[in-house]
Motif scaffolding. Structure first.
Motif, PDB file in Angstrom:
ATOM      1  N   UNK A  27       0.849  -1.183   0.000  1.00  0.00           N
ATOM      2  CA  UNK A  27       0.000   0.000   0.000  1.00  0.00           C
ATOM      3  C   UNK A  27       0.887   1.235   0.000  1.00  0.00           C
ATOM      4  N   UNK A  28       0.257   2.390  -0.239  1.00  0.00           N
ATOM      5  CA  UNK A  28       1.069   3.578  -0.498  1.00  0.00           C
ATOM      6  C   UNK A  28       2.026   3.933   0.634  1.00  0.00           C
ATOM      7  N   UNK A  29       1.571   3.860   1.887  1.00  0.00           N
ATOM      8  CA  UNK A  29       2.459   4.206   3.005  1.00  0.00           C
ATOM      9  C   UNK A  29       3.629   3.234   3.092  1.00  0.00           C
ATOM     10  N   UNK A  30       3.323   1.984   2.786  1.00  0.00           N
ATOM     11  CA  UNK A  30       4.371   0.966   2.879  1.00  0.00           C
ATOM     12  C   UNK A  30       5.482   1.200   1.870  1.00  0.00           C
ATOM     13  N   UNK A  31       5.128   1.742   0.710  1.00  0.00           N
ATOM     14  CA  UNK A  31       6.143   1.961  -0.319  1.00  0.00           C
ATOM     15  C   UNK A  31       7.286   2.787   0.231  1.00  0.00           C
TER      16      UNK A  31
END
Lengths: 422, 422
Positions: free
Chosen positions: A229-233
């Protein structure tokens, strides 16, 4: 083409006259709807309408390729095919990839007046280059990091794709790094699984690579699959870079082009762009998109490496199509933006010749999973066999001649060469 | 099904025996590659392998539906079709939508052993509900904001899709709000265009809505199309909310499911999920994905409203398929996660009956662009005609009877009812 317009080339099939279908497409994707509405003035249409720039007629077909097509009254049973170029004013959406997609693809594929539609190519105005920086490393930057210039970058994909413990993986990576491989990537199935969390993987694998580098003087490039997910990137990227990692990989269709572009905004290492799920959008010849169009968007958004399947590979794609993709990735876009084509899937030493003969370049990353790791004499022999095969291919020596000189190539042929098109 | 496994149902077409094709799919998407590699132990396969859970045979076909298929030696010319259920251990990827996609779709569509593949449905373990919060508003929350409970939410799409100045748009919105409409959305083609920047649009439109609300006591819901790159989503959302706006819209395929999930992490108003570009992934019956599967992911990621096309609409999709989509969005997922189906495309008063008769619910948002705005007596009459038609449909009164009583409905029929399936 006007520098302030986007041009999209479509393959179209329709029971309507091609000219009429082209106008319907242009209307649907700009100022029109199914009935004339107040406010759709001539001035507005002039300023904002999409324009049919050209139609190249192809052979008619006798049945609709896609379901749900509604033919006009008195239809003669012919489905007209052609290449249609439609241009859109840039000021309708601005240099924004997500909004470009709504304009050039949008609801088009659902029109009942068309029985087939495929986006073949895209011409984008310079404004996109001002907005999207593109690959920071590309071919040159990746070669510079590895200090390998005179041949393709050769590497492998972790196999089994999933299930190795962090410790098993580190042992495998160290062995491969010591064997001299340029590159290893996580499998696309393997990102940050609960049984082997990314932080532990990064710690173990980067340490293994450093140990090998201390011994050999060469640091292998490892593409950690940071898809998430975006935060994980961001978190995953920083984790990799913080541990001294030198490449991150994302599944582009999983994170979306805006996800890729965002990653490219802060990434400090090459981005290895995987295109799994792409088959869904491209395998039907009557629907979806060609890679020629899609790879431009991936490069704009910042993919340094871009998967293109492999010659004589295990997938459905023809060698001609794979060759076209290799060439497309390295064709200048806004005078640059070159991505390194990643030739992969069912590859081994024996596919080097086909690749070089078709693409006429060694500026590729050539990855073999099983074809490297399952070499009868081990992975180091797999690497050696690929290096030798490429050297032969580039120097006009046949694979058979090469195998006569080098048992390690012969042994690869004996194992992988029998099954025909692997 | 094991609570720690994901089950995916595929439609498969293959020249191989179905059992064998199913095993190839399971292998490709878990532990296998084209050749056996060291480390692919039985224990690893047991722990991480995908499992064929069931095969339902369908009728054979005499030709491959997709190109690039390679039949086995001695193939009898039959292409076997079936529904195949394959389960994947959750611990291979964890409750992560982007990594789930690489597992259940991944490279599958490219396998040369299959000549057709479509993801039909998905069963996800509870862990996904712990990770993804889903719609914050859904049907109930949206109705609560609008205080409309006893009929569908009725609204329109800004038309012309593009080209209106901010001032023209504000005038139009105020008029429609004063006419009592529940809902207006930006067209998917129109997000933040240079000729009418979103900040100006938001300022002008929210002021127009407030003026109308002061006069009528009812505040219209306006879905501002905030589709854009990653950073823009947040900025645009905050802009809308800061100005008192009460809905944001995104093109889900433009921003990706992680983009939607990210937006859902901070959104304070309902998210109107547009599915343009979806046709590319679904119009071929032999490829891609069904909406039954995709809408579950959209709901998990937080779509409060979800476009499903319209009955008797202007697109290719059959009424059966649209009806199935309406029902799918409102079927509980993890006991909730209901999204409001948005019935749209070629709609007008005359499609209310078809919609109600098929879906047996008024829990939809029914949007008409041209069918509302181009009513011969103006948009307020368009709204009135739709409200009356729905009242008739729900009460078992035919459209003809309704038109006999209400000239505004008759006038809609005269204009929109002649063209057959608009």
């Amino acid at each position: 083409m006007d520098s302030q317009r986007v041009a999209a080339t479509y393959w179209v099939e329709t029971p309507y006259p091609l000219e009429q279908a082209a106008e319907i497409i242009a209307g649907e994707q700009s100022t029109g709807t199914f009935t004339k509405v107040p406010g759709e003035s001539d001035a507005l249409k002039r300023e904002h309408g999409a324009v049919v720039e050209g139609i190249e007629r192809l052979e008619d077909h006798d049945a609709p390729s896609l379901p749900g097509t509604v033919a006009p009254p008195g239809h003669d049973g012919r489905y007209h095919r052609g290449r249609v170029v439609i241009s859109f004013p840039l000021h309708n959406f601005g240099p924004s990839i997500p909004n470009l997609m709504s304009a050039i693809a949008g609801n088009l594929y659902e029109l009942q007046q068309i029985s087939g539609l495929r986006l073949l190519d895209l011409q984008l105005p310079e404004a996109f280059a001002q907005r999207y920086a593109g690959p920071k490393f590309g071919i040159e930057g990746t070669r510079r990091l590895l200090q390998v210039y005179d041949r393709p970058l050769l590497g492998t994909i972790v196999k089994p794709s999933i299930g190795l413990s962090t410790e098993e993986l580190a042992v495998m990576v160290e062995k491969l790094a010591r064997a001299g491989l340029d590159f290893i990537k996580d499998d696309e199935l393997n990102a940050n699984p609960p049984y082997a969390p990314l932080d532990q993987k990064v710690a173990a694998v980067t340490a293994a690579i450093e140990r090998a580098a201390d011994a050999t003087g060469k640091k292998l490039m490892y593409a950690f699959n940071i898809t998430g997910d975006w935060d994980e990137l961001r978190r995953n990227h920083d984790l990799v870079v913080g541990a001294g990692g030198n490449c991150v990989m994302v599944s582009i269709l999983s994170v979306g082009l805006p996800g890729l572009a965002h990653l490219n905004g802060y990434s400090e290492v090459p981005i290895h762009g995987h295109r799994n799920q792409w088959g869904m959008m491209t395998r039907s010849p009557h629907l979806g998109m060609s890679f020629t169009a899609y790879q431009k968007l991936c490069r704009l958004a910042g993919a340094d490496h871009l998967h293109v399947n492999g010659l004589d590979g295990k997938f459905y794609e023809s060698n001609e199509s794979v060759t076209a993709s290799i060439k497309a990735c390295t064709e200048p876009l806004f005078g640059g933006y070159k991505a390194m084509p990643v030739v992969s899937s069912g590859q081994w030493a024996g596919t080097a010749h086909a690749t070089y003969n078709a693409a006429k370049t060694a500026d590729v990353m050539h990855l073999a999973g099983g074809g490297m790791l399952a070499h009868p004499d081990g992975a180091a022999a797999g690497f050696e066999s690929m290096k030798l095969a490429w050297e032969a291919a580039v120097n006009g020596v046949t694979l058979e001649q090469c195998a006569n000189r080098h048992p390690v190539v012969r042994r690869a042929m004996d194992k992988f060469g029998k099954a025909g098109r692997l």
